[in-house]
Design an enzyme around this catalytic site. Structure first.
Site, PDB file in Angstrom:
ATOM      1  N   TYR A 176     -17.424  29.142  -3.851  1.00  0.00           N
ATOM      2  CA  TYR A 176     -16.643  28.183  -3.084  1.00  0.00           C
ATOM      3  C   TYR A 176     -16.152  27.012  -3.918  1.00  0.00           C
ATOM      4  O   TYR A 176     -16.916  26.371  -4.633  1.00  0.00           O
ATOM      5  CB  TYR A 176     -17.497  27.666  -1.927  1.00  0.00           C
ATOM      6  CG  TYR A 176     -16.744  26.859  -0.898  1.00  0.00           C
ATOM      7  CD1 TYR A 176     -16.051  27.485   0.129  1.00  0.00           C
ATOM      8  CD2 TYR A 176     -16.735  25.471  -0.945  1.00  0.00           C
ATOM      9  CE1 TYR A 176     -15.370  26.762   1.087  1.00  0.00           C
ATOM     10  CE2 TYR A 176     -16.060  24.732   0.009  1.00  0.00           C
ATOM     11  CZ  TYR A 176     -15.372  25.382   1.022  1.00  0.00           C
ATOM     12  OH  TYR A 176     -14.695  24.640   1.964  1.00  0.00           O
ATOM     13  N   SER A 186     -22.291  33.845  -3.695  1.00  0.00           N
ATOM     14  CA  SER A 186     -21.988  32.943  -2.588  1.00  0.00           C
ATOM     15  C   SER A 186     -20.681  33.358  -1.907  1.00  0.00           C
ATOM     16  O   SER A 186     -20.607  34.460  -1.359  1.00  0.00           O
ATOM     17  CB  SER A 186     -21.958  31.497  -3.091  1.00  0.00           C
ATOM     18  OG  SER A 186     -21.938  30.587  -2.006  1.00  0.00           O
ATOM     19  N   GLN A 187     -19.646  32.532  -1.928  1.00  0.00           N
ATOM     20  CA  GLN A 187     -18.358  32.977  -1.399  1.00  0.00           C
ATOM     21  C   GLN A 187     -17.950  34.288  -2.071  1.00  0.00           C
ATOM     22  O   GLN A 187     -17.439  35.202  -1.414  1.00  0.00           O
ATOM     23  CB  GLN A 187     -17.286  31.922  -1.642  1.00  0.00           C
ATOM     24  CG  GLN A 187     -15.885  32.339  -1.244  1.00  0.00           C
ATOM     25  CD  GLN A 187     -14.859  31.259  -1.548  1.00  0.00           C
ATOM     26  OE1 GLN A 187     -14.481  30.500  -0.684  1.00  0.00           O
ATOM     27  NE2 GLN A 187     -14.429  31.188  -2.805  1.00  0.00           N
ATOM     28  N   ASP A 244     -32.877  28.506   0.178  1.00  0.00           N
ATOM     29  CA  ASP A 244     -31.433  28.267   0.184  1.00  0.00           C
ATOM     30  C   ASP A 244     -31.010  27.555   1.467  1.00  0.00           C
ATOM     31  O   ASP A 244     -31.155  28.097   2.570  1.00  0.00           O
ATOM     32  CB  ASP A 244     -30.706  29.600   0.049  1.00  0.00           C
ATOM     33  CG  ASP A 244     -29.233  29.449  -0.294  1.00  0.00           C
ATOM     34  OD1 ASP A 244     -28.685  28.353  -0.112  1.00  0.00           O
ATOM     35  OD2 ASP A 244     -28.639  30.446  -0.747  1.00  0.00           O
ATOM     36  N   HIS A 275     -30.057  28.112  -3.609  1.00  0.00           N
ATOM     37  CA  HIS A 275     -28.775  28.794  -3.754  1.00  0.00           C
ATOM     38  C   HIS A 275     -28.533  29.235  -5.191  1.00  0.00           C
ATOM     39  O   HIS A 275     -27.786  30.182  -5.434  1.00  0.00           O
ATOM     40  CB  HIS A 275     -27.651  27.863  -3.289  1.00  0.00           C
ATOM     41  CG  HIS A 275     -26.385  28.574  -2.944  1.00  0.00           C
ATOM     42  ND1 HIS A 275     -26.320  29.590  -2.002  1.00  0.00           N
ATOM     43  CD2 HIS A 275     -25.106  28.426  -3.410  1.00  0.00           C
ATOM     44  CE1 HIS A 275     -25.081  30.024  -1.911  1.00  0.00           C
ATOM     45  NE2 HIS A 275     -24.323  29.345  -2.754  1.00  0.00           N
TER      46      HIS A 275
END
Length: 328
Positions: free
Chosen positions: A91, A186-187, A272, A301
């Site tokens: 992100y 993640s993203q 996370d 994360h």
């Protein structure tokens, strides 16, 4: 501190999530429209300090034919029978510089890194604009852009870009005979799962701490961004809450995981607060194909990168690379 359910409950966590009845028809129409653009990807050689691989600046048509940038690194000593890895970025980051993407090519795998439209102002630069943004009011960030309708939502455009990145990778002669692996963190992990579903004929996917899984659960257990953007928007527009989550159901990674059948390696950090563990396990437990998950109990994360990199390369070796080549 642990921020979610105990691990034993996470392993059983398989929630019902909102799924629109026209989910499959919607995505078929989006991909059909995108692939109607007959423009070919362009691969331009660039000079860099990198010596183990040839580097190409890539441009390909994404959503609505919008030009999307990428890097392609072709190792000069590529693994015979190995995959071409298509990777997506986390992100608010973009493709940055080619020097930042050496891992997979150093291991002998051709590697395409997709830029992220409109992002790149946070931690790694980008070169791709988002001309199809309708400019509707949103909270800060990207998650609520165009949220009123799945046809205008930012992540609809990004998911289409992700599938078209696989198309672009296949178009290069170096991809001939090579399977495709999608990957990201993640993203990027969410996009890797979406592309495994939408692009078709993906051999495997690597989804690290994937974002955009079960967003309704996410806002119940964290106010960390990016999910905090939903909290902000729904706080200002309480009358739109159900419409917001209906739109998000089209990009909910759980609904894409239900339809992805290639082998998958997930990862999760039990501390996370950005992609809460229950959201990751929701996608993992619904995933339709063979799957494994690397659990890091004392990571958030940012999971342990060196150890997990070895796990990802081993996953590729045992699930993708041709058996005859593994024996060499």
């Amino acid at each position: 501190m642990f921020v979610d359910l105990p691990l034993a409950e996470l392993r059983r966590y398989r929630p019902d999530v909102l799924e629109p009845p026209e989910f499959e028809a919607f995505w078929a129409a989006q991909l059909h429209a995108a692939r109607a653009d007959t423009a070919e990807p362009v691969f331009t050689p660039v000079r860099t300090p990198i010596r183990h691989a040839d580097v190409f600046d890539v441009s390909f048509p994404g959503y609505n034919g919008d030009p999307v940038k990428a890097w392609l690194l072709l190792p000069r000593d590529a693994v015979p029978g190995g995959p071409l890895v298509v990777e997506y970025v986390g992100y608010n980051g973009g493709r940055g510089e080619a020097l930042q993407w050496l891992t997979y090519s150093c291991a002998g795998h051709p590697h395409l890194v997709m830029d992220t439209r409109g992002q790149g102002g946070g931690w790694r630069s980008a070169d791709t604009w988002d001309p199809s943004d309708n400019g509707a009011p949103s909270s800060t960030g990207f998650l609520t852009r165009g949220i009123a309708d799945p046809r205008t939502h930012y992540y609809t455009r990004l998911f289409v870009d992700a599938a078209r990145a696989v198309d672009a990778a296949r178009a290069h002669p170096a991809a001939a005979g090579r399977p495709i692996v999608t990957a990201g963190i993640s993203q990027g992990g969410g996009l890797a799962i979406a592309a495994a579903h939408l692009a078709g004929e993906v051999r495997a996917t690597i989804a690290d701490v994937p974002f955009l899984a079960h967003p309704r659960r996410a806002v119940e257990v964290t106010d960390s961004r990016p999910y905090g953007e939903l909290v902000e928007y729904c706080g200002v527009h309480p009358e739109r809450v159900e419409d917001v989550f209906r739109t998000l159901s089209y990009v909910d990674v759980v609904n894409h995981a239900k339809r992805a059948s290639c082998p998958a390696l997930f990862s999760v950090g039990l501390l996370d607060e950005i992609t809460p563990p229950s959201t990751v396990f929701a996608a993992f437990n619904h995933y339709a194909g063979d799957k494994d998950i690397a659990v890091y109990p004392f990571n958030g994360h940012e999971i342990e990168q060196t150890r997990h990199l070895a796990a990802k390369l081993a996953f590729i070796e045992r699930t993708v690379t041709a058996p005859a080549d593994r024996a060499l």
